[in-house]
Design a protein around this motif. Structure first.
Motif: not given
Length: 130
Positions: A65-71, A83-96
């Motif tokens: 799902g995350i990779i599919g957001l590229e489209k 990068l933002r998600a890694l900084e705030i430790q958000a590791r799921n599709y809805p967060s990205i």
């Protein structure tokens, strides 16, 4: 044949719904390779998502799902969102997805200001407890 463990996952493809079978074609290596094609931050994010699950297969849907957001948003924005998600430790599709939809990938993460230690005669400090 009946599964032997209570509450355990079975991986018999015939038992899976057709919508889930398509994830059986993916491997962690293939997902990592696709994420690496987009960028190093997305690759690191996908790695963290896969490692967080007891079985790698449980993270496939989120990763795909995350990779599919590229489209929808493009590789550059997806990399910035990772990068933002890694900084705030958000590791799921809805967060990205939320980071991308709200444009937070284009805004730097606010840093908390450095605070001076409080010096007061009433504060004992670490030496008091040793």
């Amino acid at each position: 044949m009946r599964g032997s463990g209570n509450g355990r996952h079975t991986t018999v493809p015939e038992h899976m719904p057709s919508s889930h079978r398509r994830y059986g074609e993916w491997t962690p290596a293939k997902i990592r390779q696709e994420a690496q094609r987009i960028g190093p931050m997305l690759s690191l994010l996908v790695e963290k998502v896969i490692e967080a699950k007891p079985h790698p297969e449980q993270g496939y849907r989120s990763c795909l799902g995350i990779i599919g957001l590229e489209k929808r948003f493009g590789a550059e924005r997806l990399e910035a969102a990772a990068l933002r998600a890694l900084e705030i430790q958000a590791r799921n599709y809805p967060s990205i997805k939320s980071i991308l939809e709200k444009g937070l990938d284009q805004v730097p993460v606010p840093q908390s200001p450095e605070q001076e230690p409080i010096i007061h005669s009433n504060i004992r400090g670490s030496s008091y407890y040793n």
